[in-house]
Design a protein around this motif. Structure first.
Motif, PDB file in Angstrom:
ATOM      1  N   THR A 127       0.803  -1.221   0.000  1.00 62.55           N
ATOM      2  CA  THR A 127       0.000   0.000   0.000  1.00 62.55           C
ATOM      3  C   THR A 127       0.834   1.269   0.000  1.00 62.55           C
ATOM      4  N   TYR A 128       2.050   1.226   0.532  1.00 56.24           N
ATOM      5  CA  TYR A 128       2.830   2.459   0.633  1.00 56.24           C
ATOM      6  C   TYR A 128       3.248   2.989  -0.732  1.00 56.24           C
ATOM      7  N   ARG A 129       3.133   2.184  -1.775  1.00 54.62           N
ATOM      8  CA  ARG A 129       3.317   2.721  -3.123  1.00 54.62           C
ATOM      9  C   ARG A 129       2.319   3.837  -3.408  1.00 54.62           C
ATOM     10  N   ARG A 130       1.175   3.799  -2.715  1.00 46.01           N
ATOM     11  CA  ARG A 130       0.092   4.740  -2.991  1.00 46.01           C
ATOM     12  C   ARG A 130       0.147   5.994  -2.132  1.00 46.01           C
ATOM     13  N   VAL A 131       1.162   6.155  -1.298  1.00 43.13           N
ATOM     14  CA  VAL A 131       1.355   7.432  -0.610  1.00 43.13           C
ATOM     15  C   VAL A 131       1.759   8.449  -1.679  1.00 43.13           C
ATOM     16  N   PRO A 132       1.054   9.567  -1.812  1.00 43.08           N
ATOM     17  CA  PRO A 132       1.360  10.508  -2.894  1.00 43.08           C
ATOM     18  C   PRO A 132       2.825  10.940  -2.961  1.00 43.08           C
ATOM     19  N   PRO A 314      -3.078  19.559  -6.401  1.00 41.61           N
ATOM     20  CA  PRO A 314      -3.863  18.703  -7.307  1.00 41.61           C
ATOM     21  C   PRO A 314      -3.025  18.083  -8.420  1.00 41.61           C
ATOM     22  N   GLU A 315      -1.835  18.644  -8.699  1.00 41.56           N
ATOM     23  CA  GLU A 315      -0.953  18.067  -9.702  1.00 41.56           C
ATOM     24  C   GLU A 315      -0.232  16.820  -9.189  1.00 41.56           C
ATOM     25  N   HIS A 316      -0.246  16.588  -7.895  1.00 44.06           N
ATOM     26  CA  HIS A 316       0.449  15.448  -7.312  1.00 44.06           C
ATOM     27  C   HIS A 316      -0.404  14.181  -7.433  1.00 44.06           C
ATOM     28  N   PRO A 317       0.223  13.002  -7.409  1.00 45.27           N
ATOM     29  CA  PRO A 317      -0.526  11.750  -7.563  1.00 45.27           C
ATOM     30  C   PRO A 317      -1.645  11.603  -6.535  1.00 45.27           C
ATOM     31  N   TYR A 318      -2.832  11.266  -7.014  1.00 41.45           N
ATOM     32  CA  TYR A 318      -4.033  10.961  -6.224  1.00 41.45           C
ATOM     33  C   TYR A 318      -4.696  12.176  -5.572  1.00 41.45           C
ATOM     34  N   ILE A 319      -4.014  13.300  -5.453  1.00 35.03           N
ATOM     35  CA  ILE A 319      -4.468  14.390  -4.595  1.00 35.03           C
ATOM     36  C   ILE A 319      -5.724  15.077  -5.107  1.00 35.03           C
ATOM     37  N   ASP A 320      -5.945  15.118  -6.414  1.00 35.57           N
ATOM     38  CA  ASP A 320      -7.057  15.907  -6.929  1.00 35.57           C
ATOM     39  C   ASP A 320      -8.425  15.400  -6.486  1.00 35.57           C
ATOM     40  N   ALA A 321      -8.490  14.189  -5.932  1.00 33.20           N
ATOM     41  CA  ALA A 321      -9.775  13.664  -5.458  1.00 33.20           C
ATOM     42  C   ALA A 321     -10.100  14.110  -4.038  1.00 33.20           C
ATOM     43  N   TRP A 322      -9.139  14.718  -3.358  1.00 25.71           N
ATOM     44  CA  TRP A 322      -9.309  14.949  -1.927  1.00 25.71           C
ATOM     45  C   TRP A 322      -9.566  16.418  -1.591  1.00 25.71           C
ATOM     46  N   TRP A 323      -8.680  17.018  -0.795  1.00 30.07           N
ATOM     47  CA  TRP A 323      -8.956  18.298  -0.150  1.00 30.07           C
ATOM     48  C   TRP A 323      -8.241  19.449  -0.863  1.00 30.07           C
ATOM     49  N   PRO A 324      -8.540  20.691  -0.484  1.00 29.89           N
ATOM     50  CA  PRO A 324      -7.794  21.822  -1.049  1.00 29.89           C
ATOM     51  C   PRO A 324      -6.312  21.711  -0.727  1.00 29.89           C
ATOM     52  N   ALA A 325      -5.483  22.377  -1.529  1.00 32.22           N
ATOM     53  CA  ALA A 325      -4.031  22.338  -1.344  1.00 32.22           C
ATOM     54  C   ALA A 325      -3.650  22.690   0.087  1.00 32.22           C
ATOM     55  N   GLY A 326      -2.689  21.939   0.617  1.00 37.43           N
ATOM     56  CA  GLY A 326      -2.214  22.189   1.975  1.00 37.43           C
ATOM     57  C   GLY A 326      -2.924  21.385   3.041  1.00 37.43           C
ATOM     58  N   HIS A 327      -3.998  20.699   2.672  1.00 36.22           N
ATOM     59  CA  HIS A 327      -4.735  19.886   3.631  1.00 36.22           C
ATOM     60  C   HIS A 327      -4.264  18.435   3.486  1.00 36.22           C
ATOM     61  N   GLY A 328      -3.514  17.959   4.462  1.00 39.23           N
ATOM     62  CA  GLY A 328      -2.790  16.695   4.360  1.00 39.23           C
ATOM     63  C   GLY A 328      -3.666  15.464   4.402  1.00 39.23           C
ATOM     64  N   ASP A 341      -6.917   2.045  -7.770  1.00 40.75           N
ATOM     65  CA  ASP A 341      -6.067   1.472  -8.812  1.00 40.75           C
ATOM     66  C   ASP A 341      -6.513   0.069  -9.197  1.00 40.75           C
ATOM     67  N   LEU A 342      -6.914  -0.719  -8.210  1.00 41.28           N
ATOM     68  CA  LEU A 342      -7.353  -2.082  -8.485  1.00 41.28           C
ATOM     69  C   LEU A 342      -8.634  -2.095  -9.311  1.00 41.28           C
ATOM     70  N   VAL A 343      -9.611  -1.293  -8.927  1.00 41.30           N
ATOM     71  CA  VAL A 343     -10.891  -1.276  -9.632  1.00 41.30           C
ATOM     72  C   VAL A 343     -10.712  -0.786 -11.065  1.00 41.30           C
ATOM     73  N   ILE A 344      -9.885   0.230 -11.262  1.00 35.79           N
ATOM     74  CA  ILE A 344      -9.637   0.729 -12.613  1.00 35.79           C
ATOM     75  C   ILE A 344      -8.978  -0.349 -13.467  1.00 35.79           C
ATOM     76  N   ALA A 345      -8.021  -1.085 -12.891  1.00 37.61           N
ATOM     77  CA  ALA A 345      -7.363  -2.162 -13.636  1.00 37.61           C
ATOM     78  C   ALA A 345      -8.352  -3.261 -14.007  1.00 37.61           C
ATOM     79  N   LEU A 346      -9.218  -3.629 -13.071  1.00 39.82           N
ATOM     80  CA  LEU A 346     -10.202  -4.684 -13.342  1.00 39.82           C
ATOM     81  C   LEU A 346     -11.171  -4.256 -14.442  1.00 39.82           C
ATOM     82  N   ALA A 347     -11.600  -3.006 -14.384  1.00 38.21           N
ATOM     83  CA  ALA A 347     -12.564  -2.526 -15.375  1.00 38.21           C
ATOM     84  C   ALA A 347     -11.960  -2.472 -16.772  1.00 38.21           C
ATOM     85  N   SER A 348     -10.644  -2.219 -16.841  1.00 35.99           N
ATOM     86  CA  SER A 348      -9.979  -2.099 -18.138  1.00 35.99           C
ATOM     87  C   SER A 348      -9.430  -3.422 -18.638  1.00 35.99           C
ATOM     88  N   GLY A 349      -9.542  -4.480 -17.813  1.00 33.10           N
ATOM     89  CA  GLY A 349      -9.027  -5.786 -18.202  1.00 33.10           C
ATOM     90  C   GLY A 349      -7.523  -5.887 -18.144  1.00 33.10           C
TER      91      GLY A 349
END
Length: 389
Positions: A127-132, A314-328, A341-349
């Motif tokens: 999971t730590y691969r997914r830390v932005p 929002p330019e950083h990985p995953y961040i645009d789905a969450w909070w305003p800039a500066g909110h950790g 990431d898993l669901v997107i991979a499954l949907a795309s085959g």
């Protein structure tokens, strides 16, 4: 989901939250939670948002209304459950390390390859691969911002076993856990080193040590195997390592230094790496997970120095789905990113990443470190033939 301990809570958080923040192509339904104790499983299912509960994983993987099986059990059950689920046509998400032995991991990887032919996918939960900040570090390395990588050091330091009176748990029993600090948290260090640099470990030289040989049993002795009993009925022998220290040579010749311990006083969850190259360097610490430190050696010497990148834009990985800039973000967000990431991979085959092949490669490094320590060898090779499935 099979398993209802600490990691079950974390995975449940990911399954609940990801569909509410990310625009996913498929809608996860939290249908069934399975635990070894029916009462505890029922309580966990209600608390974490699962529709049903059970104490029979074999029946669960055969159900027609189950499409994916998420495995968060102790390591001794990973291979058995994952292979059964894949053979039943279920996608699988399995916690790390992939298995307790390389033989088990090889069997899981083979089963995953065979299942992939029919469109069934398997993913291992590093999971730590997914830390932005970690994902950003990988992007900077891939973009050549560090130049030629010359050295790296990676450590994972915790202190939850510092007290010798801390009770015995399943994580201290080799039959259940496979190894101690090496597999439990060292697996993360190995995976991150390979993920961020894009390089593979080819040989290791390591030492393992057990600092507290025996620990008291808790009230119900949970996690104790028949082989783990000590001489005193109130204690159990620790059969895994408390600390792992090893060097690793990568496929491009770079030498890395690694440490994993759960007895580093004052360090709660310090997964750290520092990577140095000809044109720059990166430094990260999970205890400060919203920041990445970057040194740009191409700048004028008058303004060189490690800069602190606050990874909340929002330019950083995953961040645009969450909070305003500066909110950790926090520890739990990585599990939502994993679901995304898993669901997107499954949907795309497509095959999700990291897959069971990646988990197997880490497992082989773990085994090589154990072998190096046991044989007191200068270096233990992981040759290309061994790296093949």
């Amino acid at each position: 989901m099979i398993g209802n301990g600490f990691m079950g809570a974390a995975h449940s958080q990911g399954w609940r939250t990801a569909p509410r923040f990310f625009d996913l192509p498929l809608a996860p339904e939290m249908t069934l939670l399975v635990g070894r104790d029916a009462g505890r499983a029922a309580d966990a299912a209600e608390r974490w948002g699962w529709s049903e509960s059970s104490d029979d994983w074999r029946a669960a993987v055969q159900r027609d209304d189950i499409d994916l099986v998420d495995i968060v059990t102790p390591g001794d059950l990973h291979a058995q459950i994952a292979i059964a689920a894949l053979e039943a046509g279920k996608h699988v998400l399995c916690e790390k390390p992939l298995a307790n032995t390389t033989a088990e991991a090889e069997a899981m990887a083979r089963a995953a390859e065979e299942a992939a032919v029919t469109g069934v996918r398997a993913m291992v939960g590093f999971t730590y691969r997914r830390v932005p900040a970690v994902a950003l570090a990988r992007e900077l390395v891939a973009a050549g911002r560090l130049g030629v990588i010359r050295q790296l050091s990676v450590s994972y330091l915790q202190d939850w076993l510092v007290d010798p009176l801390s009770p015995f748990t399943w994580r201290l029993d080799k039959q259940l856990a496979g190894s101690g600090a090496l597999g439990d948290i060292g697996a993360h260090a190995i995976d991150l080193a390979q993920f961020v640099t894009g390089r593979s470990i080819t040989s290791v030289s390591g030492t393992l040590e057990t600092l507290v040989a025996e620990r008291p049993l808790s009230g119900d002795g949970r996690g104790l195997s028949s082989s783990g009993s000590g001489g005193d009925a109130g204690t159990a022998a620790v059969t895994v390592d408390d600390r792992a220290v090893f060097s690793a040579r990568f496929d491009d010749g770079v030498l890395g230094a690694f440490e994993a311990t759960r007895m580093s006083t004052g360090r709660k969850n310090a997964l750290r790496f520092e990577i140095s190259g000809s044109e720059g360097a990166l430094s990260f610490d999970l205890e400060d997970l919203n920041s990445l430190r970057f040194y740009d050696a191409t700048l004028d010497p008058a303004v060189q120095g490690f800069s602190k990148i606050i990874v909340t834009e929002p330019e950083h990985p995953y961040i645009d789905a969450w909070w305003p800039a500066g909110h950790g973000l926090g520890y739990e967000h990585g599990f939502s990113h994993q679901v995304r990431d898993l669901v997107i991979a499954l949907a795309s085959g497509e095959n999700p990443s990291p897959d069971f092949g990646d988990g197997l490669r880490v497992q082989r490094v773990l085994e090589a470190v154990e072998r190096s320590s046991a044989e007191r060898s200068a270096w233990t090779e992981i040759d290309e033939k061994e790296m093949a499935l």
